[in-house]
Each structure stands twice: as C-alpha cells, then as structure tokens.
Motif scaffolding. Structure first.
Motif, PDB file in Angstrom:
ATOM      1  N   LYS A  57       0.835  -1.200   0.000  1.00 46.22           N
ATOM      2  CA  LYS A  57       0.000   0.000   0.000  1.00 46.22           C
ATOM      3  C   LYS A  57       0.875   1.257   0.000  1.00 46.22           C
ATOM      4  O   LYS A  57       0.616   2.218  -0.728  1.00 46.22           O
ATOM      5  N   VAL A  58       1.920   1.243   0.813  1.00 43.88           N
ATOM      6  CA  VAL A  58       2.831   2.393   0.876  1.00 43.88           C
ATOM      7  C   VAL A  58       3.510   2.606  -0.474  1.00 43.88           C
ATOM      8  O   VAL A  58       3.605   3.733  -0.965  1.00 43.88           O
ATOM      9  N   ALA A  59       3.965   1.517  -1.111  1.00 45.40           N
ATOM     10  CA  ALA A  59       4.636   1.633  -2.411  1.00 45.40           C
ATOM     11  C   ALA A  59       3.700   2.225  -3.471  1.00 45.40           C
ATOM     12  O   ALA A  59       4.089   3.137  -4.219  1.00 45.40           O
ATOM     13  N   ILE A  60       2.471   1.744  -3.524  1.00 45.62           N
ATOM     14  CA  ILE A  60       1.513   2.249  -4.521  1.00 45.62           C
ATOM     15  C   ILE A  60       1.113   3.688  -4.194  1.00 45.62           C
ATOM     16  O   ILE A  60       0.992   4.533  -5.087  1.00 45.62           O
ATOM     17  N   HIS A  61       0.956   3.972  -2.911  1.00 44.40           N
ATOM     18  CA  HIS A  61       0.603   5.331  -2.481  1.00 44.40           C
ATOM     19  C   HIS A  61       1.724   6.301  -2.863  1.00 44.40           C
ATOM     20  O   HIS A  61       1.474   7.403  -3.358  1.00 44.40           O
ATOM     21  N   LEU A  62       2.944   5.863  -2.650  1.00 44.69           N
ATOM     22  CA  LEU A  62       4.110   6.693  -2.983  1.00 44.69           C
ATOM     23  C   LEU A  62       4.186   6.931  -4.487  1.00 44.69           C
ATOM     24  O   LEU A  62       4.478   8.043  -4.944  1.00 44.69           O
ATOM     25  N   LYS A  63       3.903   5.903  -5.251  1.00 50.50           N
ATOM     26  CA  LYS A  63       3.886   6.030  -6.723  1.00 50.50           C
ATOM     27  C   LYS A  63       2.849   7.081  -7.146  1.00 50.50           C
ATOM     28  O   LYS A  63       3.136   7.954  -7.965  1.00 50.50           O
ATOM     29  N   ALA A  64       1.652   6.986  -6.561  1.00 50.10           N
ATOM     30  CA  ALA A  64       0.595   7.943  -6.896  1.00 50.10           C
ATOM     31  C   ALA A  64       0.986   9.366  -6.487  1.00 50.10           C
ATOM     32  O   ALA A  64       0.748  10.325  -7.227  1.00 50.10           O
ATOM     33  N   GLN A  65       1.598   9.509  -5.318  1.00 50.93           N
ATOM     34  CA  GLN A  65       2.029  10.839  -4.844  1.00 50.93           C
ATOM     35  C   GLN A  65       2.997  11.477  -5.836  1.00 50.93           C
ATOM     36  O   GLN A  65       2.862  12.639  -6.200  1.00 50.93           O
ATOM     37  N   ILE A  66       4.005  10.701  -6.266  1.00 57.39           N
ATOM     38  CA  ILE A  66       5.034  11.235  -7.170  1.00 57.39           C
ATOM     39  C   ILE A  66       4.463  11.490  -8.563  1.00 57.39           C
ATOM     40  O   ILE A  66       4.825  12.454  -9.238  1.00 57.39           O
ATOM     41  N   LYS A  67       3.527  10.635  -9.004  1.00 56.46           N
ATOM     42  CA  LYS A  67       2.950  10.808 -10.336  1.00 56.46           C
ATOM     43  C   LYS A  67       1.978  11.992 -10.413  1.00 56.46           C
ATOM     44  O   LYS A  67       1.478  12.310 -11.484  1.00 56.46           O
ATOM     45  N   LYS A  68       1.744  12.632  -9.276  1.00 51.93           N
ATOM     46  CA  LYS A  68       0.964  13.887  -9.323  1.00 51.93           C
ATOM     47  C   LYS A  68       1.790  14.999  -9.978  1.00 51.93           C
ATOM     48  O   LYS A  68       1.275  16.041 -10.318  1.00 51.93           O
ATOM     49  N   VAL A  69       3.104  14.757 -10.125  1.00 49.02           N
ATOM     50  CA  VAL A  69       3.972  15.665 -10.892  1.00 49.02           C
ATOM     51  C   VAL A  69       4.122  15.049 -12.277  1.00 49.02           C
ATOM     52  O   VAL A  69       4.596  13.911 -12.407  1.00 49.02           O
ATOM     53  N   LYS A  70       3.698  15.756 -13.290  1.00 46.48           N
ATOM     54  CA  LYS A  70       3.670  15.229 -14.665  1.00 46.48           C
ATOM     55  C   LYS A  70       5.035  14.687 -15.094  1.00 46.48           C
ATOM     56  O   LYS A  70       6.059  15.333 -14.906  1.00 46.48           O
ATOM     57  N   ASN A  71       5.019  13.485 -15.667  1.00 42.43           N
ATOM     58  CA  ASN A  71       6.200  12.794 -16.211  1.00 42.43           C
ATOM     59  C   ASN A  71       7.201  12.286 -15.169  1.00 42.43           C
ATOM     60  O   ASN A  71       8.299  11.854 -15.528  1.00 42.43           O
ATOM     61  N   LEU A  72       6.849  12.346 -13.897  1.00 46.27           N
ATOM     62  CA  LEU A  72       7.706  11.743 -12.880  1.00 46.27           C
ATOM     63  C   LEU A  72       7.143  10.382 -12.486  1.00 46.27           C
ATOM     64  O   LEU A  72       5.943  10.131 -12.624  1.00 46.27           O
ATOM     65  N   ASP A  73       8.010   9.521 -12.006  1.00 43.53           N
ATOM     66  CA  ASP A  73       7.574   8.211 -11.496  1.00 43.53           C
ATOM     67  C   ASP A  73       8.580   7.793 -10.432  1.00 43.53           C
ATOM     68  O   ASP A  73       9.547   8.495 -10.156  1.00 43.53           O
TER      69      ASP A  73
END
Length: 203
Positions: A57-73
C-alpha cells in the motif's frame, strides 16, 4: 519480520528537487521518523522500513504521490525478511529484508520494471510479481488526475465519491470516470490479496 522499500525517483534529472522532494518527504514523514524509519540520500534515492502488511500500500501510495507531478515516477524494490541489526539509521541497519530490497533494486533498471517484491519464497514472489507486472501496465500510465484520485482514496479508503467531488470541486460523474481510468477497483483488489498473502510469509 519487516519490509524495506528501496527506491529512487525516475526522471528526476529533468526537474528541480523542489518539484518532488517536499512530496516525497511529507509522505515519508507520515510513516515514521528519519533516519530511524526512513532516509533520503544520494539526491533522489530513499529507503524506508515498515510493517510487512503495509508495504505494498505504501509503495503504490508513494507512486501515486510522485505521479501527481507530470512525467515523474518512482522505482521501488520491496524486500521482506528479518532485521538482524538495527543501526542508528535505516541505511546502517541490516538483515534479510534490507539485502533482498537492495539486491532487487539493483536489478530493476535492467529489467525495465519499477516495482518488484522479494520475500525469500519463490512461489510467493512469482505470484506477487506477476500481479505487480499486470498492475504496472495501467499504474505506469496514471495521469496527474488519476494519481490524485488514487492518493485521496488510499489516504481515506472509506471516502465517498460524493465527498471526493466536493473536495475537488468537480461533478460526481467526473469522479466516477477518474475511478475507472485509474482502475482503482483493481488496485484495491490487489492490496486485499497482498494483505492475505503477507500473513503466510515467514522467514
């Protein structure tokens, strides 16, 4: 048994640290204290220690947080195992969880994947990594608005679409569309499955 996530920010060289560092640190701060529970080092790499049942859950949540910045992952390796030495910081600690996370992280770039898990059990790893591979097929394509809706739901799984619509200032039908585009139902199913399987993981 603990879980250790080792990760880095994909495409960070094309951005100022101020574009993503506050997002990363704010989220990690919600998980524990630095440097005992998490650390950011070498510019854009990080490591976090957490309970096994929360790892995916933390890994997916972190992915979603970072992807709120366009073109970042974000690229992450989850290692599950023991902590045999607790140092004064996460990066000084040791055990099978740290070794599995570190070794897997070193192979991620070559395998062109940005999320994998190592439990020390071949059968569990095969199932979980196949599910993650299928999940990444759509999670890697989350738009900024999809990532935003995922973070809201993972922050508060009981939030209603009506409440989200009010929070974002959009229609409920638009929230429903974003849910579908983000494949949130599959994300939540994946997390439920991981929760069940994580109970079987033993050193």
């Amino acid at each position: 048994m603990i879980a250790v996530i080792t990760g880095d920010i994909v495409n960070s060289e094309n951005y100022n640290s101020s574009d993503w560092m506050p997002i990363l640190k704010n989220y990690l701060e919600s998980l524990g204290t630095s440097p005992l529970d998490w650390e950011v080092y070498r510019g854009d790499e990080f490591q976090v220690k957490l309970p096994v049942d929360k790892a995916l859950k933390v890994a997916i949540h972190l992915k979603a947080q970072i992807k709120k910045v366009k073109n970042l992952d974000v690229r992450m390796a989850i290692g599950i195992g023991l902590e045999t030495y607790a140092g004064s910081s996460v990066s000084e600690s040791n055990g099978t969880a740290y070794k599995r996370s570190g070794r897997m992280f070193n192979t991620l770039k070559a395998s062109k994947l940005n999320l994998e898990i190592a439990t020390g059990h071949k059968h569990h790893d095969k199932i979980l990594n196949l599910i993650l591979k299928l999940g990444l097929d759509f999670m890697n394509d989350w738009s900024v608005v999809s990532a935003e809706i995922v973070t809201i739901v993972l922050n508060n799984p009981n939030v209603s679409q009506k409440e989200i619509a009010k929070q974002l200032g959009i229609k409920q039908s638009a929230v429903s569309q974003r849910y579908k585009r983000a494949r949130l139902d599959l994300v939540l199913n994946m997390l439920d499955f991981y929760q069940e399987l994580s109970k079987e993981i033993k050193e």
